[in-house]
Design an enzyme around this catalytic site. Structure first.
Site, PDB file in Angstrom:
ATOM      1  N   CYS A 586       7.757   3.050  15.512  1.00  0.00           N
ATOM      2  CA  CYS A 586       7.252   3.921  14.407  1.00  0.00           C
ATOM      3  C   CYS A 586       5.831   4.465  14.598  1.00  0.00           C
ATOM      4  O   CYS A 586       5.295   4.226  15.656  1.00  0.00           O
ATOM      5  CB  CYS A 586       7.361   3.138  13.089  1.00  0.00           C
ATOM      6  SG  CYS A 586       6.392   1.660  12.953  1.00  0.00           S
ATOM      7  N   PRO A 865      -2.677   0.903   8.393  1.00  0.00           N
ATOM      8  CA  PRO A 865      -2.181   0.731   7.023  1.00  0.00           C
ATOM      9  C   PRO A 865      -2.163  -0.734   6.610  1.00  0.00           C
ATOM     10  O   PRO A 865      -1.882  -1.613   7.422  1.00  0.00           O
ATOM     11  CB  PRO A 865      -0.763   1.306   7.095  1.00  0.00           C
ATOM     12  CG  PRO A 865      -0.363   1.160   8.518  1.00  0.00           C
ATOM     13  CD  PRO A 865      -1.617   1.286   9.327  1.00  0.00           C
ATOM     14  N   SER A 872      -6.017   0.347   3.104  1.00  0.00           N
ATOM     15  CA  SER A 872      -5.718   0.823   4.445  1.00  0.00           C
ATOM     16  C   SER A 872      -7.034   1.321   5.029  1.00  0.00           C
ATOM     17  O   SER A 872      -7.968   1.650   4.287  1.00  0.00           O
ATOM     18  CB  SER A 872      -4.696   1.960   4.409  1.00  0.00           C
ATOM     19  OG  SER A 872      -3.446   1.500   3.951  1.00  0.00           O
ATOM     20  N   HIS A 891      -2.382  -2.037  14.638  1.00  0.00           N
ATOM     21  CA  HIS A 891      -1.584  -0.992  13.986  1.00  0.00           C
ATOM     22  C   HIS A 891      -1.345  -1.255  12.511  1.00  0.00           C
ATOM     23  O   HIS A 891      -0.713  -0.449  11.837  1.00  0.00           O
ATOM     24  CB  HIS A 891      -0.257  -0.812  14.711  1.00  0.00           C
ATOM     25  CG  HIS A 891       0.859  -1.683  14.213  1.00  0.00           C
ATOM     26  ND1 HIS A 891       0.761  -3.059  14.114  1.00  0.00           N
ATOM     27  CD2 HIS A 891       2.119  -1.378  13.784  1.00  0.00           C
ATOM     28  CE1 HIS A 891       1.896  -3.552  13.658  1.00  0.00           C
ATOM     29  NE2 HIS A 891       2.729  -2.565  13.444  1.00  0.00           N
ATOM     30  N   GLY A 892      -1.792  -2.390  11.980  1.00  0.00           N
ATOM     31  CA  GLY A 892      -1.552  -2.679  10.572  1.00  0.00           C
ATOM     32  C   GLY A 892      -1.988  -4.086  10.239  1.00  0.00           C
ATOM     33  O   GLY A 892      -2.701  -4.739  11.017  1.00  0.00           O
TER      34      GLY A 892
END
Length: 968
Positions: A586, A865, A872, A891-892
């Protein structure tokens, strides 16, 4: 864990190269003390395993949001030399949905094996379900495992079948695959009505060796050795196939001896075309080539045992195996040469000594050829018969053979009887009959038929019918017993009829009356007339291939403290049969606006409802638009260019997307039709799980210069879109895993973990996967582009202002799960590498040619995020990232608890209420997803961002808070 790791700095740890013998480079992990305490021990093993792969440079890297994944850890980064290194699907992205260790997996040989033991038997063929053909089989691709959470799901069906697994494990229903955690009581599931027998490890006893063929030409021995048939041991991987072929040959096969100028010996099989096709498939698995199917129609005159004569038109079908070596092989296994009606033969000794599942294959082959199919008279099955005829002088041999069959059947709790029937022409005929409902049920559920598709399908349906008949009778028996107990206590029949325990379609007033007034014995109970007859049952519950519909009776959460497992298969169906039930198998974009928090807050409910209406979301969600298959190729090869060309965006959007939204190496011809079809119906949809669309406001700016260049200021409203390549990306990964595993063997790559299946990047297999993966990335970018288009339309609908006037430009779009060709400076020289970022984000520095010119002075935007209800971060790439992590960062937030554990701890409504109390409007297609994505299920995004900032692999620019969120 700290005793294993070497501290490099406050937030950087090294996993030494000597942690594992095969490691080519050390591991490098970016964690602060708190995140280190939350690290799963298995992640260290995954980091070490990646460090063992050929061509890896510098480090096997783990980001602050790292957690356990398939092959690579999620949050893992690794760079491999383009010429000497590899590419691995496990380093791009793959999901694990799991069942309990004791789940029984059905194999093509008719036995079941516990799931935890399946990883030791990866060369097996397992049963699968094909919607067009019914029952099929497939090679195993992989068996994955992970540690369980406290609670899992247990489902129980009306027929008594039980399945236990994680809440995200898909089960086949009439409405497609549904995760176990989303199933409801009363849902219909698809089951394969066959129990089989438990797997037993065969001995290594030799059945045949070269001495058995010493009198023949050496070419005979070579032919059999080349096919792995000499020496033939009991533990030969194809012993099940050999046993059922021999069983069928005892019925409808023969070894033909032709005496001419040159003596010929060959094997022939007879039967319907469909039967012979299945036999030919099994022969191919042995490396034996069979002829085409020979067919001829002829009239035959028939005179039965009672003297009646008639003429019949029939079609004879046969195949030949002209190899003399195979004929001798079958003969040495126990098959007579010539007409069987004139030969003395018995059940081969090796069959008698074989494990039960091998005997099962022999019997299923024999009954597939000569056994009668299941037949019912109303509710009652008629005997299943096996008839043999021979010349009068061989009468004793018939009886001996049938008695041996009788003894074999008895091992499966099957009773049978043998009796003489009338015969003709000086022959004698005897019949073995399987009698009694329980014995017939045991035969159909434990042995059944092989090769004869018609007999097998009817047999499967008949087995399920008898199972459910037993359940219905048991209900009536319990009713009789309970009615008598209550009657003795003074409860009347009328009062009983009002009780819930007597409310069942198979319980009538008359049954209760007979129980209490006539003292009806439980053992004398008959089936209710409400129970369907066999033909009615097939009509109502039958599914193609002998599968049936079963209904979920109970669903519960249970404690489970062991490992969970999943199975990947080669075939496109991507399912398997566990406990008779068919189970499956993603990136992020930031969009800015010129609206303020205050301007949006008053309309946030309307805005979220509008977005929820316009952007499809949820498990299996499908796009709004329908696309042809040919259009899909354009999407896969052009990415965002296709979307903009079709009107889903603005031309300038392309400049602010990683790679301009298109990897040029994409080639749709390397993507399977199955993957394309999954992607075609889902294009333009958000999906489920951790994918989301969030309306946010900028709470705090940390870097004024970078924020201004990115067009960001405090109190400004932005939109974050997090979604990927949906089912298409997963399918691409699945399609190539087996190819990669074979490639690894072919190229001599030693894998520390089969989940790291890979191929040299420049090999044919490596390039094929890379081109397909590029298609997946292009699809993901196009998907987010279409969602961006509908986001803009939704804002226009609510605020009555054009998106251009709202300045809804893309800040940046960056991929999360990808392998990319890049150039990096290593040991002072520029090297071409293939960088795997699995759950990691590219973070290129200022003045890098791959980022938009507008951002050259500050570097690439990085979007991290958080989870629902938390922040975020917008960050920027750095030179340190280029030097240490191949231009990569987190990435998060990264999961801390699995979805299953989150579902145990929280309810979706509770999470929605808590968010509302924080002023956040949340909508989801599923309350379960709301619970799965609870804030507490994730690591602290603040800690992740702080760690990245301290390490210097990305620097904070701004922090955003949610106003409203849509979860899939």
């Amino acid at each position: 864990m700290k005793d294993v790791l070497k501290r490099v700095s406050d937030v950087v740890w090294e996993l030494p190269k000597d942690y594992k013998d095969c490691m080519r480079v050390p591991g490098r992990i970016y964690l602060n003390e708190i995140l280190l305490d939350e690290l799963e021990p298995e992640v260290l093993e995954q980091i070490a395993n990646v460090a063992c792969l050929p061509g890896i440079y510098k480090y096997s890297i783990a980001m602050p949001d790292v957690h356990y994944g398939y092959g690579f850890a999620i949050g893992g980064v690794a760079a491999f030399d383009q010429r000497e290194g590899v590419i691995s699907p496990g380093g791009v992205g793959f999901d694990i949905n799991c069942l309990t260790s004791n789940s029984k997996i059905l194999t093509d040989d008719g036995y079941y094996i516990k799931l935890e033991k399946l990883k030791e038997k990866l060369d097996l063929h397992i049963k699968i379900y094909n919607t067009e053909e019914g029952e099929k089989s497939s090679n195993i691709l992989f068996v994955s495992e992970r540690y369980a959470d406290e609670k899992i799901i247990r489902i129980k069906t009306e027929s008594g079948r039980v399945l236990e697994g994680s809440k995200d494990h898909p089960v086949l229903t009439l409405n497609g695959y549904v995760p176990m955690g989303m199933l409801k009581e009363g849902d219909d599931v698809i089951v394969y009505p066959y129990e089989g027998v438990e797997y037993e490890e065969p001995s290594d006893e030799i059945i045949l060796d070269e001495d058995d063929f010493a009198e023949y030409d050496k070419q005979i021995i070579k032919y059999l050795k080349d096919r792995g048939l000499l020496p033939l041991r009991m533990d030969n991987k194809n012993i099940g196939i050999i046993a059922r072929l021999l069983g069928f040959a005892f019925g409808d096969g023969s070894i033909v001896k032709e005496n001419g100028d040159r003596e010929r010996l060959y094997v022939a099989f007879y039967g319907k075309r469909e039967t012979l096709i299945k036999i030919r498939e099994d022969l191919e698995k042995l490396g034996i080539k069979a002829s085409r199917i020979y067919s001829r129609k002829r009239e035959v005159e028939i005179r039965n045992a009672y003297g009646d004569e008639y003429t019949s038109l029939c079609e004879d079908n046969s195949i030949k195996i002209t190899s003399k070596a195979f004929a001798l092989f079958m003969h040495k296994l126990g098959m007579p040469i010539g007409k069987k009606t004139e030969q003395i033969y018995k059940i081969p000794e090796w069959i008698k000594k074989a494990p039960k599942w091998v005997k099962r294959n022999f019997l299923a082959g024999l009954f597939g050829a000569d056994g009668s199919r299941a037949v019912f008279k109303n509710y009652t099955p008629l005997p299943i018969n096996l008839t043999m005829s021979k010349s009068e002088e061989l009468k004793e041999n018939i009886l001996e053979f049938l008695n041996e069959i009788k003894l074999l059947l008895a091992e499966f709790d099957i009773e049978s009887m043998i009796y003489e029937i009338k015969s003709l022409d000086g022959r004698v005929s005897y019949r073995l009959a399987i009698v009694g409902e329980e014995s017939i049920k045991n035969f159909l559920g434990r042995i059944n038929y092989e090769y004869s598709g018609e007999k097998k399908v009817i047999g499967l349906l008949a087995y399920e019918y008898l199972r459910r008949k037993d359940i219905a009778k048991e209900i009536r028996k319990k009713c009789i017993k309970r009615a008598k107990e209550l009657y003795k206590k003074g409860v009347t029949v009328s009062e009983m009829l009002k009780m819930d325990e007597f409310r069942n379609e198979f319980i009538s007033k008359r049954l209760i009356e007979r129980a209490v007034y006539e003292n009806l014995d439980e053992d004398d109970v008959r089936i209710s007339t409400k129970f369907p007859k066999f033909e009615e049952f097939i009509e109502k519950y039958g599914v193609i291939g002998g599968f049936v519909i079963d209904k979920i009776k109970e669903i519960e959460e249970i404690s489970y403290d062991s490992k969970l497992y999943d199975v990947g298969i080669v075939s496109k169906e991507h399912n398997f049969i566990a406990n008779s039930i068919v189970v499956h198998n993603c990136g992020v974009r930031l969009i800015r606006t010129n609206l303020t928090k205050e301007e949006v807050q008053s309309k946030i409910k309307e805005l979220i409802k509008t977005l929820f209406k316009n952007v499809p979301s949820g498990l299996g969600s499908k796009g709004i638009l329908k696309f042809s298959k040919s259009v899909m190729d354009d999407v896969l090869e052009e990415g965002v260019r296709w979307a903009v060309k079709e009107g889903y965006g603005w031309k300038e959007d392309l400049e602010f997307i990683e790679e301009h939204g298109c990897l040029k190496d994409a080639d749709a011809s390397y993507v399977s039709d199955k993957a394309k079809e999954r992607g075609r119906v889902q294009l333009g949809s958000l999906g489920s799980g951790n994918h989301f669309l969030e309306v946010q406001y900028v709470e705090k700016v940390f870097d004024e210069e970078a924020a201004e260049i990115y067009g960001i200021e405090e109190n400004q409203v932005v939109v974050l879109v997090h979604t990927g390549s949906r089912g298409l990306g997963h399918q691409i990964c699945t399609d190539y895993l087996r190819i990669m595993e074979k490639a690894a063997k072919n190229y001599g790559i030693k894998l520390p973990d089969r989940q790291l299946a890979c191929a040299p990047f420049e090999s044919e297999e490596g390039q094929s996967y890379f081109k397909a993966m590029c298609c997946g990335a292009n699809y993901a970018w196009a998907n987010r582009q279409m969602i961006t288009h509908w986001v803009r339309e939704s804002f226009e609908e609510v605020f009555k202002i054009h998106a251009e006037d709202l300045e809804m430009n893309i800040v940046y779009d960056v991929a999360h799960n990808i392998a990319k060709k890049e150039e990096h400076i290593i040991d002072g020289r520029k090297v071409k590498v293939i960088v795997h970022r699995k759950g990691a984000t590219r973070a290129f520095p200022p003045k890098h040619e791959a980022i938009p010119k507008e951002y050259w002075s500050v570097g690439q935007p990085v979007i991290i995020p958080g989870d629902m209800g938390t922040a975020s971060y917008l960050m920027r790439g750095t030179e340190i990232a280029m030097k240490e992590t191949f231009g990569s960062t987190a990435h998060g937030a990264g999961r801390k608890l699995s979805r299953a554990k989150a579902l145990k701890l929280w309810k979706g409504k509770e999470i929605q209420r808590r968010l509302a109390e924080m002023g956040i409007v949340a909508m989801s297609d599923s309350k379960a997803v709301m619970a799965e994505e609870a804030p507490e299920a994730y690591k602290s995004v603040d800690l992740v961002a702080d760690t990245c900032h301290k390490a210097g692999i990305s620097l904070k620019v701004a922090r955003m808070r949610p106003l409203g969120v849509i979860k899939g």
